[in-house]
Each structure stands twice: as C-alpha cells, then as structure tokens.
Write a protein that holds these residues in place. Sequence first.
Motif, PDB file in Angstrom:
ATOM      1  N   ASP A 225       0.855  -1.187   0.000  1.00  0.00           N
ATOM      2  CA  ASP A 225       0.000   0.000   0.000  1.00  0.00           C
ATOM      3  C   ASP A 225       0.889   1.234   0.000  1.00  0.00           C
ATOM      4  OD1 ASP A 225      -1.736   2.069   0.414  1.00  0.00           O
ATOM      5  OD2 ASP A 225      -2.735   1.198   2.160  1.00  0.00           O
ATOM      6  N   ARG A 226       1.066   1.821  -1.176  1.00  0.00           N
ATOM      7  CA  ARG A 226       1.858   3.042  -1.323  1.00  0.00           C
ATOM      8  C   ARG A 226       0.966   4.256  -1.594  1.00  0.00           C
ATOM      9  NH1 ARG A 226       6.300   0.842  -5.678  1.00  0.00           N
ATOM     10  NH2 ARG A 226       7.166  -0.888  -4.464  1.00  0.00           N
ATOM     11  N   GLY A 227      -0.305   4.155  -1.238  1.00  0.00           N
ATOM     12  CA  GLY A 227      -1.216   5.265  -1.464  1.00  0.00           C
ATOM     13  C   GLY A 227      -1.473   5.459  -2.945  1.00  0.00           C
ATOM     14  N   THR A 228      -1.240   6.669  -3.437  1.00  0.00           N
ATOM     15  CA  THR A 228      -1.492   6.974  -4.845  1.00  0.00           C
ATOM     16  C   THR A 228      -0.341   6.542  -5.755  1.00  0.00           C
ATOM     17  OG1 THR A 228      -0.591   9.205  -4.532  1.00  0.00           O
ATOM     18  CG2 THR A 228      -2.983   8.923  -4.278  1.00  0.00           C
ATOM     19  N   THR A 229       0.760   6.084  -5.175  1.00  0.00           N
ATOM     20  CA  THR A 229       1.883   5.595  -5.978  1.00  0.00           C
ATOM     21  C   THR A 229       1.631   4.145  -6.368  1.00  0.00           C
ATOM     22  OG1 THR A 229       3.448   7.048  -4.827  1.00  0.00           O
ATOM     23  CG2 THR A 229       4.373   5.169  -6.019  1.00  0.00           C
ATOM     24  N   PRO A 230       1.627   3.809  -7.647  1.00  0.00           N
ATOM     25  CA  PRO A 230       1.334   2.438  -8.055  1.00  0.00           C
ATOM     26  C   PRO A 230       2.372   1.444  -7.543  1.00  0.00           C
ATOM     27  CG  PRO A 230       1.108   3.939  -9.912  1.00  0.00           C
ATOM     28  CD  PRO A 230       1.780   4.706  -8.812  1.00  0.00           C
ATOM     29  N   ASP A 308      -2.692   1.260  -7.704  1.00  0.00           N
ATOM     30  CA  ASP A 308      -2.549   2.097  -6.520  1.00  0.00           C
ATOM     31  C   ASP A 308      -3.495   1.575  -5.443  1.00  0.00           C
ATOM     32  OD1 ASP A 308      -5.127   3.119  -6.986  1.00  0.00           O
ATOM     33  OD2 ASP A 308      -4.378   4.916  -7.986  1.00  0.00           O
ATOM     34  N   ALA A 309      -3.575   2.278  -4.309  1.00  0.00           N
ATOM     35  CA  ALA A 309      -4.319   1.761  -3.164  1.00  0.00           C
ATOM     36  C   ALA A 309      -5.829   1.845  -3.333  1.00  0.00           C
ATOM     37  CB  ALA A 309      -3.901   2.514  -1.897  1.00  0.00           C
ATOM     38  N   ALA A 310      -6.312   2.524  -4.379  1.00  0.00           N
ATOM     39  CA  ALA A 310      -7.752   2.727  -4.525  1.00  0.00           C
ATOM     40  C   ALA A 310      -8.472   1.494  -5.039  1.00  0.00           C
ATOM     41  CB  ALA A 310      -8.012   3.901  -5.475  1.00  0.00           C
TER      42      ALA A 310
END
Length: 374
Positions: A225-230, A308-310
């Motif tokens: 889980d890097r947030g918005t970073t793939p 990404d994390a979404a």
Amino acid sequence: MHDPHTDLHSEQGALRGEHPGRARDPVVKVQDLAWLEFAKPDLRRAEEFAHAFGFATVLRDERELQLRGTGTAAPCVIVRRGPRSRFLGPTFLAADTADLARLATATGAAVTPLPASIGGSMVELTDPSGARVRVVAEPHPLPALPGQQPLTVNTGLDAARVNRAQRPPRRPALVQRLGHVVLQTTRYRATLDWYLQHLGMIVSDFLYYPGQRERGPVMSFIRCDRGTTPADHHTLALTLGPRDRYVHSAYQVADLDALAAGGEYLRARGYRRSWGIGRHIQGSQIFDYWRDPDGFLVEHFSDGDLFDAALEPGWAPFTASGLAQWGPPASPDFLGIRPGPESLRELGAFGRALRAENEFDLHRLRGLLKVARS
C-alpha cells in the motif's frame, strides 16, 4: 464455442460479508520486498546458475553469496551456506526507521543492526505459518549496473524501427529487480490477516475453489500500500496447501525478447524450464519459470500490472486453466504433481495436514485436486 477464459479475469468484486482485503488500522505499511534468503550447500553451483539466470554477484565468500539486479536496491537474494537446501524467509522494506520502531513496539520484537555489508537495521518476526519474516529500513543503496534495454518494436501500423533488423542476442536475461514471492501455508486465513495487519499490505485478487466460494478464498495476491503511488499487482502471494513451504519467486527483466532469449540461454546450458512462456491473468505478467539446481522454482517476468491503493480486490475461481491468458497448459512440474521428491513430500503432507488442526481439511483437499484437473 465457449471461451474458457470467460469470467476468469477477476475484475468482479466481493460479495457482501466477504474478506475486505485490507486491515482497517495496520501497524505499518511496508514499501516493497527487499530480498529473499536461502540456504544451499554449494554456493559455487548456486552462483553459476544465478549468472545464467541474469543476476550479478555483490559478495561471495565461504559462508554467503549476495546476488543483485541492475537497479539500485540492496541485494535481492542472499544465499547462506547450509547442510541442506531450504528457504529461510522473506525480507520487506519499511518506509523508515520510525516504522521499524513502531513495529517493534507492537510485536515486542527488537530493532537490531544489519551487517555492515548491507547497512540499516531490522526487526525479525514470525508469521502464523512459522515463517521467519524480516522488515528492514535504510539498507545501503547499490550503484546501478548497465541494464538491458527493451527492443524498439514495430506494432501494427506503427513503424518505429526502419532499415534496422531485429537480432536479440541469446544471453542471460538481466534481472532488474525482485518482484514477488509465493508461499504456501496450512493456516492461510490467519497468515493473510497477519500480513495485512502487521505490514499494511492489501489484496489485489482473491481465488477460491470452484463450488466453495462460501468457505472463503484459498489464495491471495497481495501488494504494498503506497497510497497513490502504483505498486506491483503482487509482492507476496499466499496459497492454502498441505504444508508450509516456498512456492516460487519472480524477478523482472526488460521485455519479452530478453525473457525468451534468456530462456534459450538457460536451456542451452542444461537447465530445466518448468512452465512458459505465457501471460498470467492475475497480474498480467509475461512469465517463464525455471528450476535451479537445488530444485527452487524461479520466474522471469515482464510487463506486470501496477495498482494504486484505490483498487478493490477481484474475486475469481481457482483453476489451472485460469493461471494464464495464453501459453502452454500449466505443467505437472509447476502444479507440483510431476513425479519426484517434491511431489512425494507434498503427497506425504496431505495425511499429516488432514490429521492436524489447520485450515486444510477434506473439503479443501477435494477443491485442490479439482484445480490440478481443471
């Protein structure tokens, strides 16, 4: 005619009440898989295969072999001399030393320094399946090595290459980096939840045995889980089975031509392909699997998915034909049913697992046998 791949792509999501694929409040969120550790009795033989596979040597002495890709990360494989071949465990990369301290406080573990040749510090843990798991922070970066550039390709009507022939050399497919590791466990759900809670990883795809979805998943492809970073579609994959063991690990190379020509190089030197070349469904990687001289399964891959994390987890039935979009059928060697020492160990584990207290019961055994025949 019915397309056998219909409904095997797992973009369809969870049903009400199914596993969410992530922890609500994880202790830390690891950033990547740092390296894998093995024990092998013959370091010279291990290094010879490693060079043919595409690794470079960082360090070699009487007790240890450190192998790397062309990137700047720390060594991606560490092999220690031991009386027998075995997998020692995965090592994950924390965001910083503050995360190591947080993880140590939550688990009662200690933060200890790593050897000077690697640098940084670590916390050592044990997951519910008994695997040793290390989390490290701030290891020394390595200087980049010359890489293998992807070929310029003419695609359809797009002519990017004119007046130049395409002649990829048969040479080792240079490993760029470590991609993922796959582990089998008799305590799948407990082990999955442990990684999600302690390391903050999130599930990209779940697989369930056909006809047993109500009993929950039996395999998960898990990313950082890097947030918005793939991040890679999976850095870790867990699968339910009759014993706790290493399944395979995967290493990224430049492109399909590097992978294919590197495979010809390995084949010409007498090494054994396990399965390939093909393209996976979960993760989409172009893959090629090989057995090293100690029997460990290792994979070259290229062109994998990044999420990404979404993105929420997908769900799909677990079938042998559902392991690839194209390519040869999954081989008996890859599925673990090829006659030999490994399949005998797996066969002997069935009875022990069914008698023990774990998640691998008679219904799960029937589901697994169906997978091998699907």
